[in-house]
Design a protein around this motif. Structure first.
Motif, PDB file in Angstrom:
ATOM      1  N   SER A  28       0.772  -1.241  -0.014  1.00  0.00           N
ATOM      2  CA  SER A  28      -0.053   0.090   0.008  1.00  0.00           C
ATOM      3  C   SER A  28       0.981   1.252   0.076  1.00  0.00           C
ATOM      4  CB  SER A  28      -0.805  -0.001   1.215  1.00  0.00           C
ATOM      5  OG  SER A  28      -0.342  -0.037   2.483  1.00  0.00           O
ATOM      6  N   GLY A  29       2.272   1.066   0.029  1.00  0.00           N
ATOM      7  CA  GLY A  29       3.056   2.140  -0.081  1.00  0.00           C
ATOM      8  C   GLY A  29       3.314   2.772   1.335  1.00  0.00           C
ATOM      9  N   HIS A  30       3.045   2.328   2.601  1.00  0.00           N
ATOM     10  CA  HIS A  30       3.380   2.439   3.817  1.00  0.00           C
ATOM     11  C   HIS A  30       4.496   1.983   4.432  1.00  0.00           C
ATOM     12  CE1 HIS A  30      -0.958   3.974   3.386  1.00  0.00           C
ATOM     13  NE2 HIS A  30      -0.504   4.790   4.252  1.00  0.00           N
ATOM     14  N   VAL A  31       5.230   2.250   5.323  1.00  0.00           N
ATOM     15  CA  VAL A  31       6.313   1.494   5.942  1.00  0.00           C
ATOM     16  C   VAL A  31       6.049   1.138   7.322  1.00  0.00           C
ATOM     17  CG1 VAL A  31       8.127   3.064   4.492  1.00  0.00           C
ATOM     18  CG2 VAL A  31       7.395   3.766   6.937  1.00  0.00           C
ATOM     19  N   ILE A  32       6.642  -0.065   7.646  1.00  0.00           N
ATOM     20  CA  ILE A  32       6.448  -0.922   9.061  1.00  0.00           C
ATOM     21  C   ILE A  32       7.990  -1.629   9.269  1.00  0.00           C
ATOM     22  CG2 ILE A  32       3.939  -1.456   8.751  1.00  0.00           C
ATOM     23  CD1 ILE A  32       4.922  -4.177   7.543  1.00  0.00           C
ATOM     24  N   PRO A  33       7.997  -1.677  10.661  1.00  0.00           N
ATOM     25  CA  PRO A  33       9.451  -2.103  11.042  1.00  0.00           C
ATOM     26  C   PRO A  33       9.395  -3.831  10.735  1.00  0.00           C
ATOM     27  CG  PRO A  33       8.096  -1.611  13.018  1.00  0.00           C
ATOM     28  CD  PRO A  33       7.220  -0.969  11.740  1.00  0.00           C
ATOM     29  N   ILE A  34      10.390  -4.301  10.450  1.00  0.00           N
ATOM     30  CA  ILE A  34      10.597  -5.863  10.528  1.00  0.00           C
ATOM     31  C   ILE A  34      11.763  -6.284  11.147  1.00  0.00           C
ATOM     32  CG2 ILE A  34      10.829  -7.790   8.950  1.00  0.00           C
ATOM     33  CD1 ILE A  34       8.118  -6.754   8.380  1.00  0.00           C
ATOM     34  N   GLY A  35      11.605  -6.981  12.323  1.00  0.00           N
ATOM     35  CA  GLY A  35      12.759  -7.395  13.043  1.00  0.00           C
ATOM     36  C   GLY A  35      12.013  -8.535  13.845  1.00  0.00           C
ATOM     37  N   GLU A  36      12.910  -9.150  14.533  1.00  0.00           N
ATOM     38  CA  GLU A  36      12.599 -10.456  15.522  1.00  0.00           C
ATOM     39  C   GLU A  36      11.811 -10.164  16.542  1.00  0.00           C
ATOM     40  OE1 GLU A  36      16.069 -11.711  17.901  1.00  0.00           O
ATOM     41  OE2 GLU A  36      17.089  -9.573  17.185  1.00  0.00           O
ATOM     42  N   GLU A  37      11.556  -8.905  16.859  1.00  0.00           N
ATOM     43  CA  GLU A  37      10.421  -8.526  18.097  1.00  0.00           C
ATOM     44  C   GLU A  37       9.090  -9.033  17.667  1.00  0.00           C
ATOM     45  OE1 GLU A  37      12.534  -6.345  16.510  1.00  0.00           O
ATOM     46  OE2 GLU A  37      13.932  -6.140  18.088  1.00  0.00           O
ATOM     47  N   LEU A  38       8.948  -9.314  16.301  1.00  0.00           N
ATOM     48  CA  LEU A  38       7.561  -9.947  15.932  1.00  0.00           C
ATOM     49  C   LEU A  38       7.168 -11.152  16.543  1.00  0.00           C
ATOM     50  CD1 LEU A  38       7.556  -9.400  12.028  1.00  0.00           C
ATOM     51  CD2 LEU A  38       6.021  -8.551  13.817  1.00  0.00           C
ATOM     52  N   PHE A  39       8.381 -11.780  16.992  1.00  0.00           N
ATOM     53  CA  PHE A  39       7.971 -13.252  17.595  1.00  0.00           C
ATOM     54  C   PHE A  39       8.440 -13.586  18.857  1.00  0.00           C
ATOM     55  CE2 PHE A  39       9.419 -13.074  13.019  1.00  0.00           C
ATOM     56  CZ  PHE A  39       8.617 -13.806  12.385  1.00  0.00           C
ATOM     57  N   ARG A  40       8.480 -12.186  19.701  1.00  0.00           N
ATOM     58  CA  ARG A  40       8.631 -12.280  21.067  1.00  0.00           C
ATOM     59  C   ARG A  40       7.574 -11.746  21.675  1.00  0.00           C
ATOM     60  NH1 ARG A  40      11.959 -15.774  21.522  1.00  0.00           N
ATOM     61  NH2 ARG A  40      14.007 -15.687  20.504  1.00  0.00           N
ATOM     62  N   ARG A  41       7.134 -12.066  22.984  1.00  0.00           N
ATOM     63  CA  ARG A  41       6.009 -11.598  23.763  1.00  0.00           C
ATOM     64  C   ARG A  41       6.606 -10.627  24.639  1.00  0.00           C
ATOM     65  NH1 ARG A  41       5.628 -17.279  25.133  1.00  0.00           N
ATOM     66  NH2 ARG A  41       6.589 -16.877  27.092  1.00  0.00           N
ATOM     67  N   ALA A  42       5.772  -9.841  25.313  1.00  0.00           N
ATOM     68  CA  ALA A  42       6.308  -8.796  26.093  1.00  0.00           C
ATOM     69  C   ALA A  42       7.344  -9.193  27.140  1.00  0.00           C
ATOM     70  CB  ALA A  42       5.025  -7.947  26.801  1.00  0.00           C
ATOM     71  N   ASP A  43       7.109 -10.445  27.617  1.00  0.00           N
ATOM     72  CA  ASP A  43       8.101 -10.790  28.628  1.00  0.00           C
ATOM     73  C   ASP A  43       9.352 -11.326  28.159  1.00  0.00           C
ATOM     74  OD1 ASP A  43       7.420 -13.161  27.680  1.00  0.00           O
ATOM     75  OD2 ASP A  43       6.244 -14.053  29.360  1.00  0.00           O
ATOM     76  N   GLY A  44       9.651 -11.226  26.726  1.00  0.00           N
ATOM     77  CA  GLY A  44      10.450 -11.734  26.041  1.00  0.00           C
ATOM     78  C   GLY A  44      10.690 -13.372  25.530  1.00  0.00           C
ATOM     79  N   GLY A  45       9.572 -13.965  26.017  1.00  0.00           N
ATOM     80  CA  GLY A  45       9.478 -15.253  25.259  1.00  0.00           C
ATOM     81  C   GLY A  45       8.973 -15.398  24.093  1.00  0.00           C
ATOM     82  N   SER A  46       9.237 -16.496  23.517  1.00  0.00           N
ATOM     83  CA  SER A  46       8.983 -17.010  21.961  1.00  0.00           C
ATOM     84  C   SER A  46       7.242 -17.089  22.003  1.00  0.00           C
ATOM     85  CB  SER A  46       9.524 -18.027  21.735  1.00  0.00           C
ATOM     86  OG  SER A  46       9.364 -18.423  20.403  1.00  0.00           O
ATOM     87  N   LYS A  47       7.237 -16.420  20.853  1.00  0.00           N
ATOM     88  CA  LYS A  47       5.320 -16.388  20.500  1.00  0.00           C
ATOM     89  C   LYS A  47       5.440 -17.678  19.299  1.00  0.00           C
ATOM     90  CE  LYS A  47       4.100 -11.587  20.109  1.00  0.00           C
ATOM     91  NZ  LYS A  47       3.482 -10.727  19.469  1.00  0.00           N
ATOM     92  N   LEU A  48       6.499 -18.528  19.029  1.00  0.00           N
ATOM     93  CA  LEU A  48       6.451 -19.477  18.066  1.00  0.00           C
ATOM     94  C   LEU A  48       5.750 -20.731  18.502  1.00  0.00           C
ATOM     95  CD1 LEU A  48       9.914 -18.817  16.048  1.00  0.00           C
ATOM     96  CD2 LEU A  48       7.321 -17.922  15.634  1.00  0.00           C
ATOM     97  N   VAL A  49       5.580 -20.870  19.543  1.00  0.00           N
ATOM     98  CA  VAL A  49       4.714 -22.092  20.110  1.00  0.00           C
ATOM     99  C   VAL A  49       3.647 -21.800  20.914  1.00  0.00           C
ATOM    100  CG1 VAL A  49       4.969 -24.158  21.542  1.00  0.00           C
ATOM    101  CG2 VAL A  49       7.195 -23.438  20.575  1.00  0.00           C
ATOM    102  N   LYS A  50       2.524 -22.201  20.222  1.00  0.00           N
ATOM    103  CA  LYS A  50       1.101 -22.053  20.942  1.00  0.00           C
ATOM    104  C   LYS A  50       0.487 -23.358  20.854  1.00  0.00           C
ATOM    105  CE  LYS A  50      -2.575 -18.666  20.814  1.00  0.00           C
ATOM    106  NZ  LYS A  50      -3.343 -17.496  20.453  1.00  0.00           N
ATOM    107  N   TYR A  51      -0.314 -23.701  22.152  1.00  0.00           N
ATOM    108  CA  TYR A  51      -1.216 -24.825  22.337  1.00  0.00           C
ATOM    109  C   TYR A  51      -0.170 -25.991  21.928  1.00  0.00           C
ATOM    110  CZ  TYR A  51      -5.088 -21.763  22.251  1.00  0.00           C
ATOM    111  OH  TYR A  51      -6.045 -20.741  22.407  1.00  0.00           O
ATOM    112  N   GLY A  52       1.175 -26.050  22.319  1.00  0.00           N
ATOM    113  CA  GLY A  52       2.267 -26.845  21.755  1.00  0.00           C
ATOM    114  C   GLY A  52       2.646 -27.190  20.480  1.00  0.00           C
ATOM    115  N   VAL A  53       2.157 -26.414  19.526  1.00  0.00           N
ATOM    116  CA  VAL A  53       2.250 -26.229  18.112  1.00  0.00           C
ATOM    117  C   VAL A  53       3.564 -25.559  17.712  1.00  0.00           C
ATOM    118  CG1 VAL A  53       1.319 -26.031  15.881  1.00  0.00           C
ATOM    119  CG2 VAL A  53       0.205 -27.075  17.579  1.00  0.00           C
TER     120      VAL A  53
END
Length: 146
Positions: A28-53
């Protein structure tokens, strides 16, 4: 494979690396940041496992949701701090593999919130209806029909 391998592959799509986020211009022409923070919860843990998946193997398709979306939507939402913020949602549709990414606008600018392939609870089955529930607010961009 180690989680870091999947994150590295995702970031590489945008020219980013762990510890080296980038600003990406979307369809759409807008800018966004892309970084590893996309995959970290606020407490620093990983978002890459949910419900054991493990979600790591899905990161390549999640990158496609941002790099080559079917739709981009924007609307008001409430951030983790309880304050209103703009939320930008990237949708990529496929019955067997829907993809979703979300970014919030705060006083500091765009912040990556999440990116994932929606599933139905603990079953781990794809949930394409999740995307339909995200189609609210203003449509910023839609892939042109061929």
């Amino acid at each position: 494979r180690p989680e870091a391998d999947y994150v590295d592959a995702f970031l590489n799509v945008f020219g980013a690396a762990r510890g080296k986020p980038v600003i990406y211009r979307d369809a759409s022409g807008h800018v966004i940041p892309i970084g590893e923070e996309l995959f970290r919860r606020a407490d620093g843990g990983s978002k890459l496992v949910k419900y054991g998946v493990e979600r790591g193997p899905d990161l390549a398709r999640m990158a496609e949701a941002i790099a080559d979306p079917d739709e981009i939507w924007i609307s008001w939402g409430v951030g983790p701090d309880g304050k209103p913020r703009l939320v930008r949602r990237y949708l990529r549709s496929s019955p067997d593999s829907p993809e979703y990414a979300s970014f919030g606008w705060a006083s500091t600018g765009w912040e990556g919130s999440t990116a994932f392939g929606p599933t139905k609870g603990k079953s781990g089955k794809p949930d394409p209806d999740y995307l339909e529930r995200q189609r609210n607010g203003a449509l910023l961009w839609r892939r042109p029909k061929k």
